[in-house]
Design a protein around this motif. Structure first.
Motif, mmCIF file in Angstrom:
data_model
loop_
_atom_site.group_PDB
_atom_site.id
_atom_site.type_symbol
_atom_site.label_atom_id
_atom_site.label_comp_id
_atom_site.label_asym_id
_atom_site.label_seq_id
_atom_site.Cartn_x
_atom_site.Cartn_y
_atom_site.Cartn_z
ATOM 1 N N ALA A 56 0.837 -1.208 0.000
ATOM 2 C CA ALA A 56 0.000 0.000 0.000
ATOM 3 C C ALA A 56 0.869 1.254 0.000
ATOM 4 O O ALA A 56 0.617 2.197 -0.759
ATOM 5 C CB ALA A 56 -0.939 0.002 1.203
ATOM 6 N N ALA A 57 1.911 1.272 0.832
ATOM 7 C CA ALA A 57 2.779 2.442 0.923
ATOM 8 C C ALA A 57 3.562 2.674 -0.372
ATOM 9 O O ALA A 57 3.808 3.823 -0.751
ATOM 10 C CB ALA A 57 3.742 2.277 2.095
ATOM 11 N N ASP A 58 3.957 1.592 -1.051
ATOM 12 C CA ASP A 58 4.767 1.691 -2.267
ATOM 13 C C ASP A 58 3.961 1.511 -3.549
ATOM 14 O O ASP A 58 4.536 1.300 -4.619
ATOM 15 C CB ASP A 58 5.892 0.646 -2.237
ATOM 16 N N ALA A 59 2.648 1.603 -3.463
ATOM 17 C CA ALA A 59 1.794 1.351 -4.631
ATOM 18 C C ALA A 59 2.187 2.205 -5.825
ATOM 19 O O ALA A 59 2.115 1.740 -6.969
ATOM 20 C CB ALA A 59 0.324 1.571 -4.276
ATOM 21 N N ALA A 60 2.637 3.427 -5.607
ATOM 22 C CA ALA A 60 3.002 4.311 -6.717
ATOM 23 C C ALA A 60 4.180 3.770 -7.528
ATOM 24 O O ALA A 60 4.362 4.154 -8.684
ATOM 25 C CB ALA A 60 3.319 5.712 -6.195
ATOM 26 N N ASP A 61 4.973 2.867 -6.945
ATOM 27 C CA ASP A 61 6.092 2.245 -7.672
ATOM 28 C C ASP A 61 5.607 1.255 -8.722
ATOM 29 O O ASP A 61 6.321 0.965 -9.675
ATOM 30 C CB ASP A 61 6.995 1.449 -6.722
ATOM 31 N N PHE A 62 4.406 0.705 -8.521
ATOM 32 C CA PHE A 62 3.986 -0.461 -9.283
ATOM 33 C C PHE A 62 3.203 -0.152 -10.548
ATOM 34 O O PHE A 62 2.357 0.736 -10.576
ATOM 35 C CB PHE A 62 3.128 -1.390 -8.413
ATOM 36 N N LEU A 63 3.482 -0.951 -11.556
ATOM 37 C CA LEU A 63 2.630 -1.086 -12.732
ATOM 38 C C LEU A 63 1.934 -2.430 -12.574
ATOM 39 O O LEU A 63 2.548 -3.395 -12.088
ATOM 40 C CB LEU A 63 3.465 -1.082 -14.013
ATOM 41 N N VAL A 64 0.679 -2.495 -12.957
ATOM 42 C CA VAL A 64 -0.047 -3.759 -12.873
ATOM 43 C C VAL A 64 -0.690 -4.069 -14.212
ATOM 44 O O VAL A 64 -1.050 -3.169 -14.975
ATOM 45 C CB VAL A 64 -1.128 -3.745 -11.759
ATOM 46 N N ALA A 65 -0.803 -5.349 -14.488
ATOM 47 C CA ALA A 65 -1.537 -5.830 -15.658
ATOM 48 C C ALA A 65 -2.879 -6.312 -15.131
ATOM 49 O O ALA A 65 -2.933 -7.249 -14.332
ATOM 50 C CB ALA A 65 -0.779 -6.967 -16.341
ATOM 51 N N GLU A 66 -3.928 -5.642 -15.557
ATOM 52 C CA GLU A 66 -5.275 -5.949 -15.081
ATOM 53 C C GLU A 66 -6.052 -6.640 -16.188
ATOM 54 O O GLU A 66 -6.158 -6.119 -17.298
ATOM 55 C CB GLU A 66 -5.972 -4.650 -14.673
ATOM 56 N N GLY A 67 -6.566 -7.811 -15.876
ATOM 57 C CA GLY A 67 -7.350 -8.563 -16.841
ATOM 58 C C GLY A 67 -8.704 -7.917 -17.080
ATOM 59 O O GLY A 67 -9.141 -7.041 -16.321
ATOM 60 N N PRO A 68 -9.396 -8.340 -18.138
ATOM 61 C CA PRO A 68 -10.706 -7.776 -18.470
ATOM 62 C C PRO A 68 -11.735 -7.912 -17.347
ATOM 63 O O PRO A 68 -12.655 -7.108 -17.249
ATOM 64 C CB PRO A 68 -11.149 -8.569 -19.696
ATOM 65 N N ASP A 69 -11.532 -8.906 -16.480
ATOM 66 C CA ASP A 69 -12.472 -9.093 -15.367
ATOM 67 C C ASP A 69 -12.055 -8.319 -14.115
ATOM 68 O O ASP A 69 -12.688 -8.427 -13.072
ATOM 69 C CB ASP A 69 -12.634 -10.575 -15.044
ATOM 70 N N GLY A 70 -10.980 -7.534 -14.212
ATOM 71 C CA GLY A 70 -10.537 -6.709 -13.099
ATOM 72 C C GLY A 70 -9.500 -7.339 -12.197
ATOM 73 O O GLY A 70 -8.980 -6.677 -11.299
ATOM 74 N N THR A 71 -9.154 -8.611 -12.411
ATOM 75 C CA THR A 71 -8.142 -9.246 -11.570
ATOM 76 C C THR A 71 -6.742 -8.844 -12.042
ATOM 77 O O THR A 71 -6.514 -8.625 -13.232
ATOM 78 C CB THR A 71 -8.255 -10.784 -11.586
ATOM 79 N N LEU A 72 -5.832 -8.764 -11.083
ATOM 80 C CA LEU A 72 -4.452 -8.451 -11.435
ATOM 81 C C LEU A 72 -3.758 -9.714 -11.929
ATOM 82 O O LEU A 72 -3.801 -10.746 -11.270
ATOM 83 C CB LEU A 72 -3.708 -7.859 -10.244
ATOM 84 N N GLU A 73 -3.141 -9.602 -13.094
ATOM 85 C CA GLU A 73 -2.476 -10.745 -13.722
ATOM 86 C C GLU A 73 -0.960 -10.638 -13.671
ATOM 87 O O GLU A 73 -0.262 -11.574 -14.016
ATOM 88 C CB GLU A 73 -2.944 -10.877 -15.167
ATOM 89 N N GLY A 74 -0.456 -9.488 -13.263
ATOM 90 C CA GLY A 74 0.979 -9.304 -13.151
ATOM 91 C C GLY A 74 1.278 -7.959 -12.532
ATOM 92 O O GLY A 74 0.421 -7.072 -12.486
ATOM 93 N N CYS A 75 2.517 -7.828 -12.042
ATOM 94 C CA CYS A 75 2.942 -6.556 -11.470
ATOM 95 C C CYS A 75 4.452 -6.422 -11.597
ATOM 96 O O CYS A 75 5.174 -7.402 -11.750
ATOM 97 C CB CYS A 75 2.507 -6.426 -10.018
ATOM 98 N N LEU A 76 4.888 -5.168 -11.535
ATOM 99 C CA LEU A 76 6.314 -4.857 -11.613
ATOM 100 C C LEU A 76 6.531 -3.512 -10.939
ATOM 101 O O LEU A 76 5.879 -2.527 -11.299
ATOM 102 C CB LEU A 76 6.769 -4.801 -13.077
#
Length: 174
Positions: A56-76
């Motif tokens: 939560a504190a470092d969320a701004a660091d992250f890119l996420v891949a969000e699937g069409p159903d809204g689930t996260l499929e990857g992060c970096l």
């Protein structure tokens, strides 16, 4: 009478499964999903454990891949490290906590995240990107990263690495 050849249409659930994910910046509300996505990789030893509060504190660091159903499929994660000496070429970045959900591996999700991270790094005028991997680092190597020592890497980041993990440091100049 007209005769038309019937078109086969995939069921909507199948179409959703084939749709590429949307890559976006993470926000603090993604912390639970980031933690859940990372959990299998923590169990395998590929990632270090991080508490939900840190996601939560470092969320701004992250890119996420969000699937069409809204689930996260990857992060970096991409953390910027400011220049440490006057002679440096400028700020550098560190890629971390790179993971793709097992059911989406091999389908280009990691490459989408990597492209987005490289674009973000370029937009921030970073001179280089570093990462540490306990695996082969194949995607990093295909994307222009090369093995590096600890000397050119950000000192604070190098000091945070766990030597028991035997991580290999890779770098890509930008």
């Amino acid at each position: 009478m007209t005769t038309a050849t019937p078109r086969l249409v995939a069921p909507p659930s199948r179409l959703l499964a084939l749709a590429p994910p949307l890559v976006r910046a993470a926000h603090a509300g993604d912390a639970a999903a980031l933690e859940a996505l990372s959990r299998p990789f923590v169990r395998s030893g590929a990632l270090r454990e991080r508490p939900r509060s840190l996601y939560a504190a470092d969320a701004a660091d992250f890119l996420v891949a969000e699937g069409p159903d809204g689930t996260l499929e990857g992060c970096l994660g991409l953390r910027v490290h400011r220049s440490e000496t006057a002679g440096d070429r400028g700020p550098t970045g560190v890629l971390y906590n790179f993971c793709v959900a097992p059911h989406r591996q091999g389908r280009g999700v990691g490459r989408l995240l990597m492209r987005a991270a490289l674009a973000r790094a370029a937009a921030q005028s970073l001179s280089a990107l570093f990462t540490a991997t306990t695996g082969g680092g194949d995607l990093f190597l295909r994307c222009g990263f090369t093995p590096a020592g600890t000397r050119p890497a950000p000192t604070a980041w190098v000091d945070s690495l766990d030597p028991r993990r035997n991580s290999r440091i890779l770098v890509r100049a930008l």
